[in-house]
Write a protein that holds these residues in place. Structure first.
Motif, PDB file in Angstrom:
ATOM      1  N   ASP A  50       0.917  -1.342  -0.111  1.00  0.00           N
ATOM      2  CA  ASP A  50      -0.074  -0.030   0.055  1.00  0.00           C
ATOM      3  C   ASP A  50       1.023   1.350  -0.152  1.00  0.00           C
ATOM      4  OD1 ASP A  50      -2.587   1.442   2.412  1.00  0.00           O
ATOM      5  OD2 ASP A  50      -2.054   1.851   0.194  1.00  0.00           O
ATOM      6  N   ASP A  62      -1.389 -13.352   5.482  1.00  0.00           N
ATOM      7  CA  ASP A  62      -2.585 -12.911   4.709  1.00  0.00           C
ATOM      8  C   ASP A  62      -2.225 -12.310   3.027  1.00  0.00           C
ATOM      9  OD1 ASP A  62      -1.522 -10.893   5.699  1.00  0.00           O
ATOM     10  OD2 ASP A  62      -3.532 -10.431   6.672  1.00  0.00           O
ATOM     11  N   ALA A  81      -4.631 -13.377   0.632  1.00  0.00           N
ATOM     12  CA  ALA A  81      -5.960 -12.927   1.023  1.00  0.00           C
ATOM     13  C   ALA A  81      -6.062 -11.376   0.202  1.00  0.00           C
ATOM     14  CB  ALA A  81      -6.557 -13.041   2.258  1.00  0.00           C
ATOM     15  N   ALA A 140      -8.280  -9.717  -2.755  1.00  0.00           N
ATOM     16  CA  ALA A 140      -9.173  -8.583  -2.276  1.00  0.00           C
ATOM     17  C   ALA A 140      -8.895  -7.115  -3.267  1.00  0.00           C
ATOM     18  CB  ALA A 140      -9.175  -7.853  -1.142  1.00  0.00           C
ATOM     19  N   ARG A 141      -7.773  -7.019  -3.971  1.00  0.00           N
ATOM     20  CA  ARG A 141      -7.332  -6.100  -4.684  1.00  0.00           C
ATOM     21  C   ARG A 141      -8.146  -5.850  -6.201  1.00  0.00           C
ATOM     22  NH1 ARG A 141      -1.332  -6.107  -5.255  1.00  0.00           N
ATOM     23  NH2 ARG A 141      -1.230  -5.961  -3.062  1.00  0.00           N
ATOM     24  N   PRO A 142      -8.681  -4.969  -6.468  1.00  0.00           N
ATOM     25  CA  PRO A 142      -9.631  -4.750  -7.677  1.00  0.00           C
ATOM     26  C   PRO A 142      -8.722  -5.491  -8.861  1.00  0.00           C
ATOM     27  CG  PRO A 142      -9.814  -2.998  -6.343  1.00  0.00           C
ATOM     28  CD  PRO A 142      -8.689  -3.500  -5.616  1.00  0.00           C
ATOM     29  N   GLY A 143      -9.219  -6.374  -9.675  1.00  0.00           N
ATOM     30  CA  GLY A 143      -8.645  -6.962 -10.648  1.00  0.00           C
ATOM     31  C   GLY A 143      -7.824  -8.100 -10.418  1.00  0.00           C
ATOM     32  N   ALA A 168      -8.873 -11.902 -10.902  1.00  0.00           N
ATOM     33  CA  ALA A 168      -9.368 -12.265 -12.262  1.00  0.00           C
ATOM     34  C   ALA A 168      -7.965 -13.010 -12.812  1.00  0.00           C
ATOM     35  CB  ALA A 168      -9.945 -11.217 -13.129  1.00  0.00           C
TER      36      ALA A 168
END
Lengths: 317, 277, 300
Positions: free
Chosen positions: C185, C242, C245, C249-252, C255
């Motif tokens: 982050d 984690d 995990a 959770a991070r956008p994209g 996928a």
């Protein structure tokens, strides 16, 4: 051009701007496949920019109305220091879970307002605006010092994390957090909009507001709470992004006037657009690296604010 | 008939200091009255108590028969409007928007304002002759124009009682007359009860049928101008010699009397003896 | 000597001037030459973790009298050897209290420290050890400084050979693209100038961030996603538990093929992987093994 027409024109422009931001990325210009990793990341990023920008602008509008001061921003009462302290504490204590940082930032911001209001209130009576402002400055300084202490204790990687967080970043840890922040900002904005006549009256002073039928004490306290709610949600999600909360209310006022029924929608849209545009620049200017969005908002916001100041139409100060 | 304003042994204080003592007054509906008295007599405090902004230490205040403290703010604002002495508007509101703020108590919370609001705002602006200024920003206006806008904002509340705190103190003579004539018209044509405070005893005597003289928190006289404006009483209250005369056209005038130039200059606050007539 | 009564003011001024000159002269002049220390009587303080490991690896562990707070390998020195400050920020008084004869450092924020040490007669040497090829050279130098030349040479040669072997093996196979994440982050990755990039290369992979010439940089998430790396390596500085995990959770990122197929490597101790030191071959082999295992996990 009539203000109403200007307002609608601006709304269309803002939506077009957002659509444009969705098409820009470090890899180039063009719509990604919205189901692909890049597509998901980009739409969540643009959504985050909009939510945070709208939240900061709404908080800025409220603060400027309640404090009757066009130079107020969402952070003036120490929300920023409180949220930063909460976030830094989470980093230093090594709090687990990716909701830990935003959660403690939010709690920090909210608790700061409570502290500021309580410190300013003399024996339970409603505090004067002067006392609130002064209290905010004092609490900000104390929290700033505590923050510096925490930073000196932080592990090296955490240190970089705190610094970046203080510059602001729209890399949201999860879609769930984004949704939570969006709900808070939307609720805060809706409540603020419902009480637009109250903010109009309060800009003329507590006495005048009382005389036209507003419960001034409750309205000031409620307004500060709403401003803190939206600002804390924005800060918890994205760190301390400056300028948006200060500049966007002025730009919106120049466009649609000072009546909060028009100002609040225009500011929310404008804030969302401005921050998303700045972030689009921050994340796309280099093919593989990012620059902190707070730097872009400062570099763009500063001169824009100077331009608005030079126009200075209609300010009594 | 219910009085517009009625107080019953009203006492009020700031901090521990009493500033209104045992005020019993009664202003009938439709009256045009003026609160007069020296600085610090408690005129502004009385206005604040009447609007419920300052709680009385003891005694009752009733507006149109209802206890002020029992009124909800929106109710009270539909009955009483206040035109303050000075309005500081840090945000760039237009005249129309400022007058519109007067409608706050009457606006529906959850739906769009209907046409009656727009009409009320326009009517208020028309009464105070500021329609031509409706799109101008408040802070661009002159003192006289601002005062008219402030009164228009109060009128937009469609009140039954209008309180004006020193409505003419910042204005030159012609603007003073203008404002007071407009207020007089409202009182005469709309039956609006008016209570204003003023330092200008002549204009108060000219336009108001009832004067209330306050001195150090007490109501020392109440009644028509010729009953209240008496030289001995005024001398005692204002601590200087004042001459009260009735002019040829029937108007009452009050004029300060300077001691004759040959006499030694009086100490401030001393009562010079009136020159022999 | 003047027979007249001395003027007190002038006398004081003279004393002051003479005193100042004496003090200045004392500071000037040839530095106190450190007396040659007989071997075995050396007292070594190491201010960098990798240098500490090298000192122990060449057999001079018994000469170690001080370390930085970050020096944690080999484990037995943690209890035995006192701390003389943080990595890059030595505590001068504590350092001097240990009465060292030789101080080794990799990189110092406080540039005034070397001057102070030299004036106290303590040898001070900066041994740079930042890249793979620095390691054998640093081993030899530390060996020379500690009087363990022979052991150092043997170790250096072994490592040189080991590096060469692994380089050859890595060149022969297809290299999976590895995205190495240092911090979450904002997301921080390593570039072409970093040790980790070399390690990944030696272990048979290719660092995604090699297009950027910096040591580490704040990466654009879209760029990582568009590049679709084969393996995601968590460098463990933020707690491995984690990592996966957080990644999901991070956008994209959920996928991404690498995440869907769980080609994620975490849990390699940071002190092993991120430290250019004598354990480099073990570290490389561990990384290679983990990367290979991750590739195996690719869906059939």
């Amino acid at each position: 051009m009539n203000r109403r027409i200007r307002g609608w024109f601006f709304a269309v422009l803002a939506l077009a701007g957002l659509a444009l931001c969705l098409a820009i990325g470090p890899g180039g210009f063009g719509w990604p496949d919205w189901g692909s990793p890049v597509g998901i990341a980009r739409r969540e990023r643009v959504a985050a920019g909009f939510v945070v920008g709208a939240g900061l602008a709404t908080a800025g509008v409220l603060m400027q109305a309640l404090l009757r001061n066009p130079l107020a921003d969402p952070y003036v009462l120490g929300v920023s220091s409180g949220a930063a302290l909460g976030a830094a504490a989470a980093i230093v204590l090594g709090a687990a879970g990716f909701a830990a940082l935003p959660g403690s930032a939010f709690a920090g911001g909210a608790l700061t307002l409570l502290l500021v209001y309580t410190v300013a209130a003399p024996r339970g009576r409603a505090p004067s605006l002067y006392a609130i402002l002064l209290s905010g400055v004092i609490v900000s300084s104390v929290f700033g010092a505590l923050l510096m202490m925490l930073i000196s204790l932080a592990p090296a990687a955490g240190l970089r994390g705190i610094t970046w967080w203080m510059l602001g970043s729209l890399q949201v840890p999860s879609a769930g957090l984004l949704r939570a922040a969006a709900v808070l900002v939307a609720a805060g904005w809706a409540a603020a909009f419902a009480f637009a006549p109250e903010w109009n009256a309060l800009t003329l002073g507590a006495d005048t507001a009382h005389n036209v039928g507003v419960r001034a004490r409750a309205a000031v306290a409620g307004g500060l709470a709403l401003a803190t709610l939206t600002a804390s949600a924005a800060v918890a999600l994205a760190g301390l992004i400056g300028f948006v909360g200060l500049v966007v209310p002025h730009g919106a006022r120049a466009l649609v006037g000072a009546d909060h029924r028009r100002l609040l929608p225009a500011a929310a849209l404008g804030g969302g657009l401005l921050l998303t545009a700045c972030d689009t620049l921050a994340r796309s200017v280099h093919p593989s690296a990012e620059i902190p969005v707070g730097i872009v908002t400062a570099l763009l916001g500063g001169p824009f604010f100077l331009y608005l100041l030079r126009r200075r139409k209609g300010w009594s100060a | 008939m219910t009085a517009a304003v009625e107080t019953d042994r009203l006492c009020a204080s700031y901090g521990g200091t009493p500033c209104l003592r045992d005020i019993d007054l009664r202003i009938p509906e439709g009256e045009m009255a003026a609160l007069i008295g020296p600085n610090g007599a408690g005129k502004s405090t009385l206005l604040r108590v009447l609007t419920g902004q300052h709680p009385p230490a003891s005694g009752g205040v009733r507006l149109f028969g209802r206890d002020v403290a029992a009124l909800r703010p929106s109710e009270r604002a539909r009955w009483v409007a206040v035109a303050p002495q000075e309005l500081l508007a840090p945000m760039p509101f237009t005249v129309e928007e400022i007058v519109g703020i007067g409608r706050t108590a009457r606006l529906p919370r959850w739906s769009a304002p209907g046409p009656e609001h727009r009409r009320a705002v326009e009517e208020a602006m028309a009464w105070m002759d500021v329609l031509a200024l409706r799109t101008r920003t408040f802070h661009e206006l002159s003192g006289g124009e601002r005062q008219r806008v402030v009164i228009a904002m109060a009128l937009a509340q469609e009140p039954r009682l209008l309180l004006l705190d020193e409505p003419t103190s910042h204005l030159d003579v012609s603007h003073r007359l203008e404002i007071l004539r407009l207020i007089e018209r409202m009182n005469a044509e709309r039956g609006l009860t008016v209570l204003l405070t003023s330092h200008d005893l002549n204009l108060a005597a000219e336009f108001c049928r009832r004067l209330l003289l306050l001195d150090r928190g007490r109501l020392v006289a109440e009644g028509p101008p010729d009953a209240v404006l008496r030289e001995p009483l005024l001398r005692e209250v204002y601590h200087c010699a004042l001459r009260v005369r009735r002019e040829d056209d029937g108007a009452l005038t009050v004029r300060p009397v300077r001691p004759p130039r040959s006499a030694a200059p009086a100490r401030p606050g001393a009562n010079p003896s009136p020159p022999a007539e | 000597m003047n027979a007249a009564a001395p003027n007190p003011g002038r006398a004081a001024a003279r004393v002051a001037v003479v005193g100042l000159c004496a003090g200045w002269l004392a500071g000037c002049g040839p530095r106190a030459t450190p007396p040659a220390t007989p071997p075995g009587a050396e007292r070594i303080v190491s201010l960098a973790p990798n240098l500490t490991e090298i000192v122990c690896a060449v057999g001079a562990a018994d000469l170690l009298v001080g370390r930085s707070s970050a020096c944690d390998y080999p484990p037995d020195i943690v209890a035995r050897v006192p701390v003389a400050g943080d990595f890059g920020r030595p505590a001068t008084e504590r350092l001097l209290a240990l009465r060292p004869t030789l101080v080794l450092a990799a990189d110092l924020e406080d540039k005034s420290l070397p001057e102070g040490l030299r004036r106290a007669g303590i040898r001070f040497d900066v041994v740079n050890c930042r890249t793979l090829d620095d390691i054998p050279r640093a081993i030899r130098e530390v060996g020379r400084l500690c009087g363990r030349g022979a052991e150092a040479e043997a170790l250096a040669v072994r490592i040189e050979r080991g590096i060469a072997e692994r380089r050859a093996a890595a060149d022969a196979t297809a290299r999976p693209v590895v995205y190495a994440e240092l911090w979450h982050d904002p997301i921080l990755t390593v570039g072409a100038g970093s040790f980790i990039s070399e390690m990944i290369g030696l272990a048979g992979g290719r660092n995604l961030g090699d297009t950027v010439a910096r040591e580490y940089f704040e990466a654009s998430p879209e760029w990582v996603l568009a590049a679709a790396p084969d393996i995601i390596l968590g460098l463990g500085m933020d707690g491995a538990a984690d990592f996966e995990a957080r990644l999901r959770a991070r956008p994209g990122f959920a996928a991404l093929r690498a995440v869907r197929e769980r080609r994620i490597v975490t849990g390699i101790p940071p002190d092993l992987l991120l430290r250019p030191g004598p354990r480099v071959l073990e570290a490389t082999d561990e990384l290679k093994r983990r990367l290979a295992a991750a590739v195996e996990r690719a869906a059939p």
